[in-house]
Design a protein around this motif. Sequence first.
Motif, PDB file in Angstrom:
ATOM      1  N   TYR A 176      32.846  36.938  29.633  1.00 55.96           N
ATOM      2  CA  TYR A 176      32.708  37.865  30.971  1.00 55.96           C
ATOM      3  C   TYR A 176      32.859  39.297  30.532  1.00 55.96           C
ATOM      4  CZ  TYR A 176      33.716  39.787  35.461  1.00 55.96           C
ATOM      5  OH  TYR A 176      33.513  40.250  36.764  1.00 55.96           O
ATOM      6  N   TYR A 177      33.844  39.749  29.536  1.00 61.26           N
ATOM      7  CA  TYR A 177      33.898  41.000  28.867  1.00 61.26           C
ATOM      8  C   TYR A 177      32.565  41.592  28.507  1.00 61.26           C
ATOM      9  CZ  TYR A 177      35.421  45.301  26.671  1.00 61.26           C
ATOM     10  OH  TYR A 177      35.471  46.604  26.132  1.00 61.26           O
ATOM     11  N   ALA A 178      31.979  40.749  27.524  1.00 65.81           N
ATOM     12  CA  ALA A 178      30.559  41.239  27.183  1.00 65.81           C
ATOM     13  C   ALA A 178      29.452  41.345  27.949  1.00 65.81           C
ATOM     14  CB  ALA A 178      30.182  40.079  25.952  1.00 65.81           C
ATOM     15  N   ARG A 179      29.497  40.580  29.104  1.00 68.74           N
ATOM     16  CA  ARG A 179      28.754  40.734  29.911  1.00 68.74           C
ATOM     17  C   ARG A 179      28.782  41.768  31.109  1.00 68.74           C
ATOM     18  NH1 ARG A 179      25.473  36.643  32.021  1.00 68.74           N
ATOM     19  NH2 ARG A 179      24.233  38.311  33.004  1.00 68.74           N
ATOM     20  N   THR A 180      30.081  42.589  30.982  1.00 68.78           N
ATOM     21  CA  THR A 180      30.180  43.657  32.055  1.00 68.78           C
ATOM     22  C   THR A 180      30.538  44.953  31.343  1.00 68.78           C
ATOM     23  OG1 THR A 180      32.454  42.864  32.431  1.00 68.78           O
ATOM     24  CG2 THR A 180      31.046  41.978  33.875  1.00 68.78           C
ATOM     25  N   ALA A 181      31.071  44.894  30.213  1.00 67.48           N
ATOM     26  CA  ALA A 181      31.287  46.038  29.492  1.00 67.48           C
ATOM     27  C   ALA A 181      30.320  47.120  29.235  1.00 67.48           C
ATOM     28  CB  ALA A 181      32.523  45.909  28.490  1.00 67.48           C
ATOM     29  N   GLY A 182      30.244  48.126  29.807  1.00 72.06           N
ATOM     30  CA  GLY A 182      29.130  49.121  29.272  1.00 72.06           C
ATOM     31  C   GLY A 182      27.842  49.045  30.307  1.00 72.06           C
ATOM     32  N   ILE A 183      28.143  48.058  31.161  1.00 72.16           N
ATOM     33  CA  ILE A 183      27.020  47.808  31.975  1.00 72.16           C
ATOM     34  C   ILE A 183      26.938  48.542  33.329  1.00 72.16           C
ATOM     35  CG2 ILE A 183      25.380  45.975  33.316  1.00 72.16           C
ATOM     36  CD1 ILE A 183      25.445  45.594  30.276  1.00 72.16           C
ATOM     37  N   VAL A 201      42.183  54.239  39.831  1.00 75.02           N
ATOM     38  CA  VAL A 201      40.898  54.730  39.384  1.00 75.02           C
ATOM     39  C   VAL A 201      40.893  54.317  38.095  1.00 75.02           C
ATOM     40  CG1 VAL A 201      41.347  56.924  40.731  1.00 75.02           C
ATOM     41  CG2 VAL A 201      42.429  56.503  38.456  1.00 75.02           C
ATOM     42  N   GLY A 202      39.112  54.202  37.833  1.00 78.34           N
ATOM     43  CA  GLY A 202      38.816  53.891  36.414  1.00 78.34           C
ATOM     44  C   GLY A 202      38.658  54.833  35.336  1.00 78.34           C
ATOM     45  N   THR A 203      38.282  54.381  34.175  1.00 75.70           N
ATOM     46  CA  THR A 203      38.122  55.510  33.320  1.00 75.70           C
ATOM     47  C   THR A 203      36.569  55.438  32.700  1.00 75.70           C
ATOM     48  OG1 THR A 203      38.810  53.806  31.646  1.00 75.70           O
ATOM     49  CG2 THR A 203      40.382  55.521  32.259  1.00 75.70           C
ATOM     50  N   MET A 204      36.011  54.346  32.566  1.00 73.74           N
ATOM     51  CA  MET A 204      34.667  54.233  31.990  1.00 73.74           C
ATOM     52  C   MET A 204      33.704  54.049  32.911  1.00 73.74           C
ATOM     53  SD  MET A 204      35.639  54.277  28.851  1.00 73.74           S
ATOM     54  CE  MET A 204      34.033  53.770  27.945  1.00 73.74           C
ATOM     55  N   GLY A 205      33.741  53.685  34.043  1.00 71.10           N
ATOM     56  CA  GLY A 205      32.617  53.896  35.210  1.00 71.10           C
ATOM     57  C   GLY A 205      31.823  52.666  35.100  1.00 71.10           C
ATOM     58  N   ASP A 206      31.922  51.594  34.076  1.00 70.31           N
ATOM     59  CA  ASP A 206      30.999  50.363  34.109  1.00 70.31           C
ATOM     60  C   ASP A 206      31.469  49.112  35.187  1.00 70.31           C
ATOM     61  OD1 ASP A 206      33.497  49.796  32.767  1.00 70.31           O
ATOM     62  OD2 ASP A 206      32.398  49.363  30.787  1.00 70.31           O
ATOM     63  N   SER A 207      30.556  48.172  34.745  1.00 70.93           N
ATOM     64  CA  SER A 207      30.955  46.944  35.552  1.00 70.93           C
ATOM     65  C   SER A 207      32.492  46.426  35.324  1.00 70.93           C
ATOM     66  CB  SER A 207      29.715  45.995  35.417  1.00 70.93           C
ATOM     67  OG  SER A 207      28.608  46.672  35.637  1.00 70.93           O
ATOM     68  N   TYR A 208      32.782  46.525  34.241  1.00 73.42           N
ATOM     69  CA  TYR A 208      34.025  45.869  34.090  1.00 73.42           C
ATOM     70  C   TYR A 208      35.210  46.537  34.811  1.00 73.42           C
ATOM     71  CZ  TYR A 208      37.965  43.578  31.343  1.00 73.42           C
ATOM     72  OH  TYR A 208      38.931  42.648  31.444  1.00 73.42           O
ATOM     73  N   ASP A 209      35.132  47.835  34.615  1.00 76.88           N
ATOM     74  CA  ASP A 209      35.974  48.895  35.341  1.00 76.88           C
ATOM     75  C   ASP A 209      35.802  48.609  37.095  1.00 76.88           C
ATOM     76  OD1 ASP A 209      37.391  50.102  33.534  1.00 76.88           O
ATOM     77  OD2 ASP A 209      36.733  52.205  34.058  1.00 76.88           O
ATOM     78  N   ARG A 210      34.754  48.288  37.508  1.00 69.04           N
ATOM     79  CA  ARG A 210      34.545  47.989  38.872  1.00 69.04           C
ATOM     80  C   ARG A 210      35.199  46.770  39.133  1.00 69.04           C
ATOM     81  NH1 ARG A 210      29.662  51.253  38.127  1.00 69.04           N
ATOM     82  NH2 ARG A 210      28.663  49.517  37.294  1.00 69.04           N
ATOM     83  N   HIS A 211      35.257  45.639  38.201  1.00 69.51           N
ATOM     84  CA  HIS A 211      36.005  44.561  38.256  1.00 69.51           C
ATOM     85  C   HIS A 211      37.405  44.775  38.626  1.00 69.51           C
ATOM     86  CE1 HIS A 211      37.166  40.343  37.559  1.00 69.51           C
ATOM     87  NE2 HIS A 211      37.817  40.712  36.505  1.00 69.51           N
ATOM     88  N   LEU A 212      38.156  45.389  37.474  1.00 70.48           N
ATOM     89  CA  LEU A 212      39.427  45.570  37.511  1.00 70.48           C
ATOM     90  C   LEU A 212      39.890  46.450  38.618  1.00 70.48           C
ATOM     91  CD1 LEU A 212      39.994  46.514  33.719  1.00 70.48           C
ATOM     92  CD2 LEU A 212      40.316  44.296  34.825  1.00 70.48           C
ATOM     93  N   LEU A 213      39.155  47.331  39.273  1.00 68.89           N
ATOM     94  CA  LEU A 213      39.496  48.347  40.188  1.00 68.89           C
ATOM     95  C   LEU A 213      39.609  47.383  41.449  1.00 68.89           C
ATOM     96  CD1 LEU A 213      38.535  51.866  40.780  1.00 68.89           C
ATOM     97  CD2 LEU A 213      38.231  50.416  42.527  1.00 68.89           C
ATOM     98  N   ARG A 214      38.656  46.755  41.786  1.00 68.97           N
ATOM     99  CA  ARG A 214      38.512  45.675  43.033  1.00 68.97           C
ATOM    100  C   ARG A 214      39.923  44.820  42.907  1.00 68.97           C
ATOM    101  NH1 ARG A 214      32.815  46.180  42.524  1.00 68.97           N
ATOM    102  NH2 ARG A 214      32.062  47.588  44.459  1.00 68.97           N
ATOM    103  N   LEU A 215      40.160  44.436  41.691  1.00 64.63           N
ATOM    104  CA  LEU A 215      41.438  43.438  41.791  1.00 64.63           C
ATOM    105  C   LEU A 215      42.520  44.229  41.981  1.00 64.63           C
ATOM    106  CD1 LEU A 215      40.638  41.066  38.678  1.00 64.63           C
ATOM    107  CD2 LEU A 215      41.241  40.448  41.048  1.00 64.63           C
TER     108      LEU A 215
END
Length: 457
Positions: free
Chosen positions: A262-269, A314-328
């Motif tokens: 899941y990290y590979a599919r979302t990190a940096g996207i 707040v997040g740091t990278m602004g990618d899809s994985y950050d959005r997942h962590l932020l909503r949690l």
Amino acid sequence: MIWFKKCFPMVRYASHVRGFKTCLLLNSKRWAPDVDFCKQFEGVAIYPTEEIEKYYKVIYHSRVRPVERKLQNMWINFGPQHPAAHGVLRLILELDGETVVRADPHIGYLHRATEKLMENKHYTQNLPFVDRFDYVSTLANEQGFAIAVETLLNIEVPPRAKAIRVLCSELSRIANHLLNISGTILDAGGITPFFWMCEEREKIYELHERLCGARVHCAYVRPGGVSQDIPIGFLDDVHEFCMKLGERCDETEDIATGNRLYYARTAGIGAVKAHEAIYHGFSGPMLRCTGVKWDLRIAFPYDGYDLYDFDVPVGTMGDSYDRHLLRLTELRQSLRIINQVIDTMPAGEIRTDDSKISLPLRAEMKTSMEALIHHFKLCTEGYIVPPGATYTAVECPKGELGFYMVADGTSKPYRVGIRSCSYNHLAALSFMGKGLMLADISILIATIDIVFGDIDR
């Protein structure tokens, strides 16, 4: 092979010369045509035409240079029937192989024309339209519309009604984030958290049904307060729900957040920088994941949000994985707010005491002719709103939902303009999708968290 061994016992089958296998039997003298015989075929066999010159140019003196061929990119329609389009999105993608060269989002298939419809209904009749903007978090939309009308009316809401509104808004935020988190994991290939979180959302809908009789389109928050008080034992059941929801979040984090696939599919996207997010008008989790700490509940508190203690992640990278962590994290902060609302729920009225605005109680209508007349007039003609204009925004789960309303002294709004949550985020697909793979588009659309009720409004 056995016959070959018997006939040629001394012949080696193959010898290795520069890595190529050659059979010794084929190295004998070969027949070649006569030189004089070949001279009759010299010269040009095919005379060049326009069609031939289009693809390659014949150069004489025994040389034909290869022409560089160009492959044309493929154009595909991602939607509106695609299951990962999350609605009636038509996304035209230009693909170079599987790499997205260009993404062009097209909208307008739903085309509800809600803003014009609201200008032809009075304010009470407009409330059900607001439920249809974001059908995942309806009560949060009703809160924004009610505050906008109350600003035009210049009325104050009782404290108990404000607390109930905050409770309903945070329940809607939880329901929205549950669907988005589990839907993103589902698009990435994990199906189990989707079942877990849909079960928790079903519990929220049961709480809505107990609250007002409707599961999704509640029409519960009214200008001036709420339609009815919370039932007996409702806060106890909400507290029990919140206590168990934390465990479901922990289970989801165990199975998805730390999963390397899941990290590979979302990190940096779909990574966005802070200045890009501000320039394109991002709000909500899409803005906060870039590191910008902006939340209307903190910047411009409404309905008593300043009375509760909570953090804005707040997040740091602004990618899809950050959005997942932020909503949690936002989901857990909503649980924190709900627990404070339960502990500090004030007593008192649930609507303003102005009988020209609020509907009378059902029990009062059975004994008072004036109450019956007020109910009839409010339901058929509505209430008069003095001339004025306002822009009122609330922090919805998907971002900032703003209402620009102009009143002209009648019971119908003269102009209604809606600043929806998802519109700017969807428009950003044109630059966020460049350079991604085709499979990453599904993840990007899921983490943007769009809903077409407020895009094609």
